[in-house]
Design a protein around this motif. Structure first.
Motif, short mmCIF file in Angstrom:
data_model
loop_
_atom_site.label_atom_id
_atom_site.label_comp_id
_atom_site.label_asym_id
_atom_site.label_seq_id
_atom_site.Cartn_x
_atom_site.Cartn_y
_atom_site.Cartn_z
N ILE A 10 42.70 121.91 50.40
CA ILE A 10 43.47 120.89 51.11
C ILE A 10 42.60 120.36 52.24
O ILE A 10 42.08 121.14 53.05
CB ILE A 10 44.78 121.47 51.67
N ILE A 11 42.41 119.07 52.24
CA ILE A 11 41.59 118.45 53.28
C ILE A 11 42.55 117.68 54.17
O ILE A 11 43.30 116.82 53.69
CB ILE A 11 40.59 117.46 52.66
N THR A 12 42.57 118.01 55.44
CA THR A 12 43.51 117.28 56.29
C THR A 12 42.86 116.77 57.56
O THR A 12 41.96 117.39 58.12
CB THR A 12 44.73 118.16 56.65
N ASP A 13 43.33 115.61 57.93
CA ASP A 13 42.96 115.03 59.21
C ASP A 13 43.63 115.88 60.29
O ASP A 13 44.67 116.48 60.06
CB ASP A 13 43.51 113.60 59.25
N LEU A 14 43.01 115.95 61.46
CA LEU A 14 43.64 116.74 62.53
C LEU A 14 44.61 115.91 63.34
O LEU A 14 45.68 116.34 63.69
CB LEU A 14 42.56 117.34 63.44
N GLU A 15 44.21 114.68 63.65
CA GLU A 15 45.09 113.85 64.47
C GLU A 15 45.96 113.02 63.57
O GLU A 15 45.49 112.14 62.86
CB GLU A 15 44.27 112.92 65.38
N MET A 16 47.25 113.33 63.61
CA MET A 16 48.20 112.54 62.83
C MET A 16 49.47 112.45 63.64
O MET A 16 49.80 113.36 64.39
CB MET A 16 48.49 113.21 61.48
N PRO A 17 50.21 111.37 63.48
CA PRO A 17 51.48 111.27 64.19
C PRO A 17 52.47 112.28 63.60
O PRO A 17 52.38 112.62 62.43
CB PRO A 17 51.93 109.84 63.92
N GLY A 18 53.40 112.72 64.39
CA GLY A 18 54.38 113.71 63.92
C GLY A 18 53.70 115.05 63.82
O GLY A 18 53.16 115.59 64.78
N MET A 19 53.63 115.59 62.61
CA MET A 19 53.01 116.89 62.42
C MET A 19 51.49 116.70 62.36
O MET A 19 50.99 115.96 61.53
CB MET A 19 53.52 117.46 61.10
N ASP A 20 50.76 117.35 63.25
CA ASP A 20 49.31 117.16 63.19
C ASP A 20 48.67 118.19 62.27
O ASP A 20 49.35 119.03 61.68
CB ASP A 20 48.70 117.17 64.60
N GLY A 21 47.37 118.13 62.14
CA GLY A 21 46.68 118.99 61.19
C GLY A 21 46.87 120.47 61.47
O GLY A 21 47.02 121.27 60.54
N LEU A 22 46.89 120.82 62.75
CA LEU A 22 47.03 122.24 63.09
C LEU A 22 48.41 122.75 62.69
O LEU A 22 48.55 123.85 62.16
CB LEU A 22 46.79 122.44 64.59
N GLN A 23 49.43 121.92 62.95
CA GLN A 23 50.79 122.32 62.59
C GLN A 23 50.94 122.43 61.08
O GLN A 23 51.59 123.34 60.56
CB GLN A 23 51.80 121.30 63.12
N LEU A 24 50.28 121.48 60.39
CA LEU A 24 50.34 121.51 58.93
C LEU A 24 49.70 122.79 58.42
O LEU A 24 50.24 123.46 57.54
CB LEU A 24 49.62 120.28 58.37
N ALA A 25 48.55 123.14 59.00
CA ALA A 25 47.85 124.35 58.58
C ALA A 25 48.74 125.57 58.77
O ALA A 25 48.84 126.42 57.88
CB ALA A 25 46.55 124.51 59.37
N ALA A 26 49.42 125.62 59.91
CA ALA A 26 50.29 126.76 60.17
C ALA A 26 51.39 126.83 59.12
O ALA A 26 51.71 127.91 58.60
CB ALA A 26 50.89 126.63 61.58
N ALA A 27 51.96 125.65 58.79
CA ALA A 27 53.05 125.62 57.81
C ALA A 27 52.56 126.09 56.44
O ALA A 27 53.25 126.80 55.71
CB ALA A 27 53.62 124.21 57.72
N ILE A 28 51.33 125.69 56.08
CA ILE A 28 50.78 126.08 54.77
C ILE A 28 50.49 127.58 54.75
O ILE A 28 50.78 128.28 53.79
CB ILE A 28 49.51 125.26 54.47
#
Lengths: 160, 883
Positions: B807-825
């Motif tokens: 999974i390749i994700t940008d870090l800066e995103m509106p709403g859930m950012d990359g770090l939050q997404l990583a935690a959720a995954i």
């Protein structure tokens, strides 16, 4: 085909109707005099972009904005060579002013209502669509214009 | 009787509206004797008049309400229940009045239900006494209640005493008032006192200072003044032609008087905007009660005046918007607490003058607009395509809520969300020549700004000429005028066929007025010079190219003939000083043509979340191909620049080829305008991947430029992502992904076929630029790419489909950012094994540490293409080996 227009009660005297006559192209037309406000010369016509082709433009007539309708275009006749010294018959419809552009204005005729005949079957379709019947005059036919139908421009054209 | 009844209806309706407002105020401030006094007086007047006119049903109801309010005045505590019942009674009275207006008769029926509850509330003690089985608790409650107000009551004894005195006086004449003539002719001293009190309390005093004039009279007066203004303009025009005329002085005088008269008549039509707000406190109170929310409605600038015609037209839109805010925007108290906000939500209405306009703002501190939801809904409803949605800026997407058929309310409530949405609001505001805009921050709130003209009758307009015809542009929409000249900083540039003006380093889309109105033939003016009227509709800015600019003139807007009303480009017509008729341009109509033509965008506002992009500059290769305009491609995507001897270019199977490093390299022309040269050297950009190369033939390689990348105007043309300002010049950004398959049809497919499904990667990226740019790069490296626009969408995809190699994700995103997404995954055992790779434009050492802690295996800078590929490959191989 018994009513010419809603407002022509005044001109109906003992079974007679008074018509303002005009020529458009080679054809003679009659408008019930009760519908005619005035006759005026077209000056300083302002074109309206994107308007239906029948609408020649708008102009100022004594502080009122009048929509000029090119009757030749409306009747599917060939275009006038130039717009100079065009005459228009002023009519009113639902509080709005219109000017029907004609080639020449004629006399006022008083014609018996019972001599008005329905449209001949072979009358040109565009003519028939605005005609409220014909009167046989000496040497020519007078087409009675149904003013309200003449003004049915743009409304249905755009709705389609 | 008729006149009397009409007068009664008008007066009573006004009184009732006031009562509505006052009651809500009173509920919040129950100790305010003055408010209570007002309400009491109004209800009493209604009751009295009803009796006089012989309307027993109304009278009975008003009487019951009055009695209860009398109790309040006597010190009974004010409860929300009691106020609700009184408000219900007022509503019932209004219903009866409506029927009365329609039929001139009081409708049949009785109001025993309401009268019953009013009386129960008014005489709880009596009720208890009458009903022997009644609970003692009710009695004690009342006794307690009676004790309580004694304290404040003692403090303002004077007030209380006056209140008592009034009650005593008013109740007595209420009976003589029932008999016709009683109130006026009866010599009873009681009646006289009653009248005195009434006079004293204001009604009488006001009457002597103002008179009622029918609206029609004022309308007529306004029309006449409008005509006078026109005639004055005409006279001035004549005088202008004649230098030394005796008319000059009297004309000047006439001009002044006309202006003053115009102002005076306008004033008679002016009403405070508060009149349109009158119902709102009640609306909000009821909503709050129904929805279990706490809402504080603040109103600022209620005294701001505007034309009553305009007022009438914005009343409903305003009410609708306040309802919307209360219903959808503000969260429930529990949610607000959770979000760290005060439990009481605030809706703030404000109005003020600005220039010749009124600005009305409706601001709430609710949840704000969820842009992605709005987009999703717009896509679902077929309003926009996904591609368009991806290219939209935040502000553009927010404005989608004004599109027809878009309501993001999840549930249809009784308050709003009945399918009548903001589009109706916008239509209403458009109709009066106003504009509406929205600014919202997710989770913080939203502010709607409405800009409306003070009056509809007379507006200031700029007279312009296009294709030999003159037009009037309402001054309201005009921001500035720019004279564009060739060889100057402000000149008209062209990207494809879209004319553009570079104004203070922002790209401003242009329209040629003559062409929009189909006056000038096909090509029109291709000149780089001309006059540009910079206009703004909402937050959309654009320039209108005209041939000439004249003066501004006060024009009287006259409605267009019904036969012309379908033409969206005009809002009306008018007569100018020289007597000619002129069409008035509708800025909204023009704005729509731009929206359709080039996906309009705005100056001055940039996407909130593109900040990271803006901060990072990157290298671009700038070149020309097929036209003089500049084109650019991110340098990191280009493998090599070559100038190849034309003699080496060969034709095979209808294609240009060149032998390049031992292989045949197909050449692709950038566009049809580019010719493969017959002699000399041919410049080209070489893109290579895994031994295959392709040459993109261009005319000239101009430069390498470092700049920030902001796509200002998205493009519909295949092969072009959009336009951006690079080193101060409008430049087209090329979509490399479009050209690769032209060289090798299977450029992307080839690899998909040969690799296993383990090579699927999920790309989470909010920036549309990178969403367009990265998938081709990854595909070229043999991965199948699934794209998600934000963290939420990524999680939604992962719920259904977990077959990803990385999974390749940008870090800066509106709403859930990359770090939050990583935690959720990581938290989900089913997805925790998928390796994560972070991409970002920039990362500090501290940030890098946080990235590692969040569970990312790798971090790659966004433009490090080889780095990205090798990192993804590394992760995928690991996975295969581990499996």
């Amino acid at each position: 085909m018994t009513n010419v227009g809603a407002n022509d009660n005044h001109s109906r005297l003992d079974g007679y109707v008074e018509y303002v006559t005009a020529t458009i192209g080679e054809q003679a037309f009659g408008l019930p005099i009760a519908r005619v406000q005035d006759v005026f010369m077209l000056e300083k016509l302002t074109r309206v972009p994107l308007a239906p082709p029948e609408i020649a433009g708008v102009l100022n007539l004594r502080g009122r904005i009048v929509t000029a309708i090119d009757m030749r275009e409306r009747l599917g006749l060939e275009r006038r060579r130039n717009d100079e010294s065009a005459i228009a018959i002023g009519i009113e419809c639902n509080g709005e002013s219109y000017g029907l552009m004609i080639d020449a204005i004629g006399e006022v005729l008083k014609l018996a209502e019972d001599t008005r005949e329905s449209n001949p079957a072979n009358l040109d379709k565009r003519l028939a669509s605005v005609s409220a019947g014909v009167h046989r005059l000496e040497g020519q036919l007078l087409v009675v214009l149904d003013v309200d139908r003449v003004l049915e421009i743009g409304l249905n054209a755009k709705a389609a | 009787m008729d006149d009397l009844l009409r007068e009664f209806l008008t007066e009573t309706n006004e009184s009732l509206d006031t009562i509505d407002v006052e009651l809500v105020r009173f509920e919040q401030d129950p100790n305010n004797a003055q408010i209570l006094g007002n309400i009491f007086r109004l209800v009493h007047t209604v009751k009295g008049t009803c009796g006089f006119l012989g309307l027993p049903r109304l009278e009975a109801l008003a009487h019951a309400a009055e009695t209860l309010m009398g109790k309040f005045r006597d010190g009974m505590p004010v409860t929300a229940d009691a106020v609700t019942v009184i408000l219900e009674s007022i509503d019932r009275i209004k219903e009866i009045l409506t029927d009365l207006e329609a039929t001139q008769q009081e409708p049949q029926g009785a109001d025993t239900d309401l009268i019953g509850s009013l009386e129960r509330l008014a005489f709880p003690v009596a009720a208890t006494r009458a009903d022997a089985a009644a609970k003692q608790a009710a009695g004690t409650l009342v006794r307690q209640a009676l004790e309580r107000p004694l304290r404040p009551g003692e403090v303002s004894l004077d007030e209380l005493e006056r209140a008592f005195r009034e009650t005593a006086v008013e109740i007595e004449p209420a009976f003589p008032a029932k008999e016709p003539d009683g109130a006026s002719a009866a010599p009873a001293s009681a009646a006289k006192v009653f009248r005195d009190v009434d006079d004293e309390t204001g009604a009488g005093k006001l009457a002597s200072q103002s008179i009622r004039v029918s609206v029609n009279t004022l309308e007529h007066l306004m029309t006449m003044v409008s005509e006078l203004v026109l005639a004055r303009n005409q006279l001035l025009e004549i005088a202008r032609r004649d230098e030394d005329t005796d008319f000059k002085v009297p004309l000047q005088r006439l001009s002044h008087v006309t202006a003053e008269l115009q102002e005076g008549v306008m004033k008679t039509r002016m009403q405070p905007i508060g009149n349109a707000w009158q119902k709102l406190p009640r609306v909000v109170r009821d909503l709050a009660a129904e929805l279990g929310k706490e809402i504080d409605l603040q109103m600022v600038g209620a005294e701001t005046e505007l034309d009553r015609q305009v007022l009438d037209l914005i009343r409903d839109p305003l009410t609708h918007m306040v309802r919307n805010s209360a219903d959808h925007a503000l969260e429930r108290p529990a949610d607000r607490r959770a979000a760290g906000k005060p439990e009481t939500g605030t809706i703030r209405l404000s109005a003020y003058h600005e220039g010749g306009h009124i600005i009305v703002q409706i601001a709430d501190d609710g949840r704000g607009l969820h842009v992605e939801k709005v987009k999703a809904k717009a896509i679902a409803n077929g309003l926009i395509t996904e591609a368009e949605a991806a290219k939209m800026t935040e502000a553009q997407a927010q404005r989608l809520i004004f599109a027809p058929g878009l309501s993001t309310a999840q549930a249809i409530t009784s308050i709003s969300g009945r399918g009548v949405g903001m589009d109706v609001v916008k239509t209403n505001i458009d109709q009066i020549g106003g504009t509406i805009d929205v600014k919202s921050v997710l989770g913080v709130g939203a502010t709607f700004t409405i800009k409306i003209p003070l009056t509809l009758a007379i507006v200031s307009a700029l007279i312009v000429e296009a294709a030999g015809e003159r037009f009037a542009i309402p001054q309201l929409a005009v921001i500035e005028l720019v004279r564009a000249q060739a060889n100057s900083d402000s000149r008209i540039e062209r990207i494809k066929d879209t004319p553009i003006l570079r104004l203070r380093d922002k790209l401003l889309p242009l329209v040629d007025l003559g062409r929009v109105l189909e006056l000038s033939a096909g090509q029109g003016s291709n000149a780089a010079s001309g006059f540009i009227v910079v206009m703004q509709v909402g937050s959309q800015k654009f320039g209108v190219v005209v041939d000439d600019l004249f003066h501004t003139e006060e024009i009287v807007v006259k409605p267009m003939s019904s036969r012309l009303r379908h033409i969206g480009m005009f809002s009306g017509n008018t007569i100018l000083g020289d007597g000619s008729v002129i069409m008035i341009i509708d800025p909204n109509g023009i704005a729509e043509t731009i929206g359709a033509a080039s996906n309009a965008n705005e100056l001055g506002e940039t996407e909130a979340h593109s900040a990271s992009l803006e901060d990072a500059t990157q290298a671009f290769l700038v070149f020309r191909a097929g036209s003089p305009e500049l084109k650019a491609v991110p340098l990191s995507l280009v493998t090599r620049l070559e100038e190849i001897d034309c003699a080496r270019i060969e034709m095979s199977n209808g294609r240009h080829l060149v032998q390049y490093r031992g292989h045949l390299m197909p050449l692709v022309r950038m566009n049809d305008g580019v010719q493969v040269r017959g002699r000399g050297v041919q410049p080209m950009l070489v893109f290579s991947d895994e031994g295959r190369s392709m040459g993109l033939v261009v005319d000239e390689i101009v430069d390498i430029a470092e700049d920030k990348l902001t796509i200002e105007i998205a493009s519909q043309t295949p092969g072009v992502l959009g336009s951006a300002v690079i080193r101060g010049k409008a430049t087209e950004i090329i979509d490399v992904g479009h050209f690769l398959p032209q060289a090798f049809e299977d450029w992307f497919r080839r690899k998909e076929d040969t690799r296993a499904s383990a090579q699927r990667v999920l790309l989470v990226e909010d920036s549309s630029f990178f969403r367009n740019m990265l998938p081709p790069v990854l595909q070229a490296a043999g991965f199948r790419v699934v794209v998600a626009v934000d963290g939420e969408e990524a999680l939604a995809i992962l719920k259904k489909d977990r077959e990803f190699a990385a999974i390749i994700t940008d870090l800066e995103m509106p709403g859930m950012d990359g770090l939050q997404l990583a935690a959720a995954i990581r938290d989900d055992s089913r997805t925790a094994h998928i390796p994560l790779l972070a991409i970002s434009s920039y990362a500090s050492p501290a940030m890098l540490e946080r990235i590692r802690q969040a569970g990312f295996r790798e971090f790659v800078a966004k433009f490090d293409r080889p780095g990205l590929i090798s990192a993804v490959k590394g992760l995928c191989t690991e996975l295969v080996e581990a499996a």
